[in-house]
Design a protein around this motif. Structure first.
Motif, PDB file in Angstrom:
ATOM      1  N   ILE A   1       4.396  -1.290  -0.320  1.00 31.84           N
ATOM      2  CA  ILE A   1       4.365  -0.012  -1.031  1.00 31.84           C
ATOM      3  C   ILE A   1       2.961   0.573  -0.988  1.00 31.84           C
ATOM      4  O   ILE A   1       1.970  -0.153  -1.099  1.00 31.84           O
ATOM      5  CB  ILE A   1       4.788  -0.196  -2.510  1.00 31.84           C
ATOM      6  N   THR A   2       2.889   1.879  -0.855  1.00 28.63           N
ATOM      7  CA  THR A   2       1.595   2.542  -0.981  1.00 28.63           C
ATOM      8  C   THR A   2       1.250   2.678  -2.455  1.00 28.63           C
ATOM      9  O   THR A   2       2.103   3.048  -3.274  1.00 28.63           O
ATOM     10  CB  THR A   2       1.599   3.929  -0.311  1.00 28.63           C
ATOM     11  N   GLY A   3       0.020   2.361  -2.797  1.00 26.97           N
ATOM     12  CA  GLY A   3      -0.390   2.480  -4.187  1.00 26.97           C
ATOM     13  C   GLY A   3      -0.689   3.908  -4.592  1.00 26.97           C
ATOM     14  O   GLY A   3      -0.673   4.245  -5.769  1.00 26.97           O
ATOM     15  N   THR A   4      -0.960   4.759  -3.607  1.00 25.81           N
ATOM     16  CA  THR A   4      -1.327   6.140  -3.895  1.00 25.81           C
ATOM     17  C   THR A   4      -0.496   7.073  -3.022  1.00 25.81           C
ATOM     18  O   THR A   4      -0.573   7.007  -1.801  1.00 25.81           O
ATOM     19  CB  THR A   4      -2.827   6.381  -3.635  1.00 25.81           C
ATOM     20  N   THR A   5       0.285   7.926  -3.651  1.00 27.19           N
ATOM     21  CA  THR A   5       1.143   8.850  -2.913  1.00 27.19           C
ATOM     22  C   THR A   5       0.350  10.078  -2.465  1.00 27.19           C
ATOM     23  O   THR A   5      -0.841  10.212  -2.747  1.00 27.19           O
ATOM     24  CB  THR A   5       2.311   9.323  -3.797  1.00 27.19           C
ATOM     25  N   LYS A   6       1.043  10.972  -1.795  1.00 31.42           N
ATOM     26  CA  LYS A   6       0.436  12.222  -1.336  1.00 31.42           C
ATOM     27  C   LYS A   6      -0.134  13.014  -2.507  1.00 31.42           C
ATOM     28  O   LYS A   6      -1.137  13.725  -2.369  1.00 31.42           O
ATOM     29  CB  LYS A   6       1.488  13.051  -0.583  1.00 31.42           C
ATOM     30  N   GLU A   7       0.498  12.870  -3.674  1.00 32.23           N
ATOM     31  CA  GLU A   7       0.048  13.575  -4.880  1.00 32.23           C
ATOM     32  C   GLU A   7      -1.014  12.777  -5.643  1.00 32.23           C
ATOM     33  O   GLU A   7      -1.348  13.093  -6.781  1.00 32.23           O
ATOM     34  CB  GLU A   7       1.243  13.856  -5.799  1.00 32.23           C
ATOM     35  N   HIS A   8      -1.500  11.682  -5.024  1.00 32.71           N
ATOM     36  CA  HIS A   8      -2.535  10.817  -5.617  1.00 32.71           C
ATOM     37  C   HIS A   8      -2.044  10.112  -6.885  1.00 32.71           C
ATOM     38  O   HIS A   8      -2.825   9.820  -7.786  1.00 32.71           O
ATOM     39  CB  HIS A   8      -3.815  11.614  -5.917  1.00 32.71           C
ATOM     40  N   LYS A   9      -0.736   9.853  -6.925  1.00 26.54           N
ATOM     41  CA  LYS A   9      -0.149   9.130  -8.043  1.00 26.54           C
ATOM     42  C   LYS A   9       0.351   7.771  -7.569  1.00 26.54           C
ATOM     43  O   LYS A   9       0.521   7.536  -6.373  1.00 26.54           O
ATOM     44  CB  LYS A   9       1.015   9.929  -8.640  1.00 26.54           C
ATOM     45  N   LEU A  10       0.585   6.868  -8.514  1.00 28.73           N
ATOM     46  CA  LEU A  10       1.153   5.568  -8.179  1.00 28.73           C
ATOM     47  C   LEU A  10       2.605   5.755  -7.764  1.00 28.73           C
ATOM     48  O   LEU A  10       3.375   6.455  -8.438  1.00 28.73           O
ATOM     49  CB  LEU A  10       1.078   4.629  -9.385  1.00 28.73           C
ATOM     50  N   SER A  11       2.999   5.125  -6.663  1.00 20.98           N
ATOM     51  CA  SER A  11       4.375   5.245  -6.187  1.00 20.98           C
ATOM     52  C   SER A  11       5.361   4.745  -7.237  1.00 20.98           C
ATOM     53  O   SER A  11       5.160   3.691  -7.851  1.00 20.98           O
ATOM     54  CB  SER A  11       4.554   4.443  -4.894  1.00 20.98           C
ATOM     55  N   SER A  12       6.432   5.496  -7.439  1.00 19.20           N
ATOM     56  CA  SER A  12       7.464   5.092  -8.398  1.00 19.20           C
ATOM     57  C   SER A  12       8.198   3.832  -7.948  1.00 19.20           C
ATOM     58  O   SER A  12       8.840   3.160  -8.754  1.00 19.20           O
ATOM     59  CB  SER A  12       8.468   6.235  -8.600  1.00 19.20           C
ATOM     60  N   ASP A  13       8.081   3.497  -6.672  1.00 17.11           N
ATOM     61  CA  ASP A  13       8.736   2.285  -6.166  1.00 17.11           C
ATOM     62  C   ASP A  13       8.112   1.012  -6.750  1.00 17.11           C
ATOM     63  O   ASP A  13       8.752  -0.034  -6.761  1.00 17.11           O
ATOM     64  CB  ASP A  13       8.633   2.227  -4.635  1.00 17.11           C
TER      65      ASP A  13
ATOM     66  N   ALA B   1      11.213 -10.170  -5.599  1.00 14.16           N
ATOM     67  CA  ALA B   1      10.600 -10.093  -4.272  1.00 14.16           C
ATOM     68  C   ALA B   1       9.078 -10.152  -4.366  1.00 14.16           C
ATOM     69  O   ALA B   1       8.484  -9.864  -5.411  1.00 14.16           O
ATOM     70  CB  ALA B   1      11.020  -8.797  -3.584  1.00 14.16           C
ATOM     71  N   THR B   2       8.454 -10.511  -3.255  1.00 13.84           N
ATOM     72  CA  THR B   2       7.013 -10.376  -3.135  1.00 13.84           C
ATOM     73  C   THR B   2       6.684  -8.890  -3.040  1.00 13.84           C
ATOM     74  O   THR B   2       7.373  -8.134  -2.347  1.00 13.84           O
ATOM     75  CB  THR B   2       6.503 -11.087  -1.872  1.00 13.84           C
ATOM     76  N   VAL B   3       5.644  -8.468  -3.727  1.00 11.38           N
ATOM     77  CA  VAL B   3       5.245  -7.058  -3.703  1.00 11.38           C
ATOM     78  C   VAL B   3       3.859  -6.951  -3.079  1.00 11.38           C
ATOM     79  O   VAL B   3       2.901  -7.544  -3.567  1.00 11.38           O
ATOM     80  CB  VAL B   3       5.237  -6.457  -5.124  1.00 11.38           C
ATOM     81  N   VAL B   4       3.773  -6.212  -1.991  1.00 12.32           N
ATOM     82  CA  VAL B   4       2.503  -5.976  -1.303  1.00 12.32           C
ATOM     83  C   VAL B   4       2.162  -4.501  -1.470  1.00 12.32           C
ATOM     84  O   VAL B   4       2.948  -3.633  -1.087  1.00 12.32           O
ATOM     85  CB  VAL B   4       2.600  -6.330   0.196  1.00 12.32           C
ATOM     86  N   ILE B   5       1.005  -4.236  -2.063  1.00 12.29           N
ATOM     87  CA  ILE B   5       0.609  -2.859  -2.339  1.00 12.29           C
ATOM     88  C   ILE B   5      -0.664  -2.536  -1.566  1.00 12.29           C
ATOM     89  O   ILE B   5      -1.681  -3.220  -1.697  1.00 12.29           O
ATOM     90  CB  ILE B   5       0.389  -2.633  -3.848  1.00 12.29           C
ATOM     91  N   LEU B   6      -0.592  -1.499  -0.744  1.00 16.84           N
ATOM     92  CA  LEU B   6      -1.736  -1.025   0.015  1.00 16.84           C
ATOM     93  C   LEU B   6      -2.351   0.175  -0.701  1.00 16.84           C
ATOM     94  O   LEU B   6      -1.641   0.966  -1.313  1.00 16.84           O
ATOM     95  CB  LEU B   6      -1.309  -0.626   1.431  1.00 16.84           C
TER      96      LEU B   6
ATOM     97  N   ASN C   1     -11.851  -1.289  -2.789  1.00 15.14           N
ATOM     98  CA  ASN C   1     -11.214  -0.903  -1.529  1.00 15.14           C
ATOM     99  C   ASN C   1     -12.161  -1.113  -0.354  1.00 15.14           C
ATOM    100  O   ASN C   1     -13.376  -1.052  -0.537  1.00 15.14           O
ATOM    101  CB  ASN C   1     -10.804   0.565  -1.592  1.00 15.14           C
ATOM    102  N   PRO C   2     -11.623  -1.346   0.857  1.00 12.89           N
ATOM    103  CA  PRO C   2     -10.200  -1.494   1.184  1.00 12.89           C
ATOM    104  C   PRO C   2      -9.688  -2.889   0.826  1.00 12.89           C
ATOM    105  O   PRO C   2     -10.328  -3.891   1.155  1.00 12.89           O
ATOM    106  CB  PRO C   2     -10.176  -1.283   2.702  1.00 12.89           C
ATOM    107  N   ALA C   3      -8.574  -2.919   0.122  1.00 17.15           N
ATOM    108  CA  ALA C   3      -8.027  -4.198  -0.328  1.00 17.15           C
ATOM    109  C   ALA C   3      -6.511  -4.135  -0.366  1.00 17.15           C
ATOM    110  O   ALA C   3      -5.917  -3.055  -0.459  1.00 17.15           O
ATOM    111  CB  ALA C   3      -8.575  -4.552  -1.706  1.00 17.15           C
ATOM    112  N   ILE C   4      -5.908  -5.313  -0.296  1.00 19.67           N
ATOM    113  CA  ILE C   4      -4.454  -5.445  -0.372  1.00 19.67           C
ATOM    114  C   ILE C   4      -4.107  -6.286  -1.587  1.00 19.67           C
ATOM    115  O   ILE C   4      -4.751  -7.306  -1.860  1.00 19.67           O
ATOM    116  CB  ILE C   4      -3.905  -6.090   0.912  1.00 19.67           C
ATOM    117  N   ILE C   5      -3.094  -5.845  -2.316  1.00 20.67           N
ATOM    118  CA  ILE C   5      -2.639  -6.545  -3.513  1.00 20.67           C
ATOM    119  C   ILE C   5      -1.332  -7.250  -3.184  1.00 20.67           C
ATOM    120  O   ILE C   5      -0.396  -6.625  -2.667  1.00 20.67           O
ATOM    121  CB  ILE C   5      -2.431  -5.551  -4.671  1.00 20.67           C
ATOM    122  N   ILE C   6      -1.262  -8.549  -3.472  1.00 17.09           N
ATOM    123  CA  ILE C   6      -0.041  -9.327  -3.236  1.00 17.09           C
ATOM    124  C   ILE C   6       0.393  -9.930  -4.564  1.00 17.09           C
ATOM    125  O   ILE C   6      -0.378 -10.646  -5.214  1.00 17.09           O
ATOM    126  CB  ILE C   6      -0.257 -10.458  -2.208  1.00 17.09           C
TER     127      ILE C   6
END
Length: 256
Positions: A144-156, A165-170, A225-230
């Protein structure tokens, strides 16, 4: 890619380690006339484009060298008579806007090609011995992207927090507090979490904690950043593997 003129080739550069680029990507770089490369691309990879004009079009700390519209125009302008390589970190089709650039180029008469890259979403955790799936721990994973086009946290992220599930956030470090709050809301304060900065590079940094303690670990390690969250039980595999390796070494030393 035999017709090198009037061509855009979008290439995935991999997660950061220059050895993790594909042979097909290297071959494309060697035939490039122009290379447009992003900030997350390891500069060592540019050696494969010895004959090409190199143009940095990425961003650092929010400062854009080129806006996306300018990059699109540059691709079309140079691509009319040259082989343009668009070099992107990770895989261009995973939050890399590679598809958008290819569509724009094709609409303006360019031939287009794509060379997949090793995605940081799975390669960076793997480089730290964290599998995104593991029997008995995780049957699936979200990227999942952590930041959407609107610069908000993805609702996903909220949906993923409800799953096993494992959640990987970029691109999610700026939204870490909100991410933590969502998982705490689902009663997952003790769920393991790892944050890996500059994954697979020489200056890689990693923080391991639980949802409830990760913000303190981030402050302690000064992760950014740049970092990945698992997030998920799979994070425990790293510790278990390390313990097993250490035990083996101790037994081996005793046995001579």
């Amino acid at each position: 890619m035999s017709n090198s003129k009037g061509l855009l080739t979008v290439i995935g550069a991999g997660p950061g380690d220059p050895d993790l680029i594909t042979l097909k990507a290297i071959k494309a770089l060697q035939t490039a006339d122009v290379v447009l490369y992003d900030a997350l691309v390891n500069p060592e990879l540019l050696q494969y484009a010895e004959q090409a004009e190199l143009i940095f079009v990425g961003k650092r700390k929010g400062c854009y060298a080129y806006q996306q519209e300018q990059i699109n125009e540059l691709i079309v302008q140079r691509g009319q008579s040259q082989h343009v390589v668009r070099l992107k970190g990770g895989d261009p089709f995973i939050f890399g806007r590679g598809a958008e650039e290819m569509e724009f180029a094709a609409k303006h008469g360019l031939n287009v090609a794509m060379v997949p890259g090793i995605s940081s979403s799975v390669a960076v955790p793997a480089s730290q011995n964290i599998p995104v799936t593991k029997r008995g721990a995780a049957e699936s994973f979200w990227v999942i992207t952590g930041t959407t086009k609107e610069h908000k946290l993805s609702s996903d992220v909220a949906l993923a927090a409800k799953s096993n599930a494992t959640v990987v956030i970029l691109m999610g470090m700026s939204k870490l507090s909100a991410i933590v709050a969502l998982f705490e809301k689902e009663g997952k304060s003790e769920t393991p979490i790892a944050i890996i900065q500059n994954g697979t590079r020489e200056d890689e940094k990693i923080g391991i904690a639980t949802i409830s303690t990760i913000k303190k670990e981030v402050e302690k390690q000064q992760l950014t950043n740049p970092a990945i969250i698992i997030i998920g039980e799979v994070v425990k595999h790293r510790e278990a593997l390390s313990s097993a390796i250490n035990t083996y070494k101790q037994v081996d030393e005793v046995n001579g």
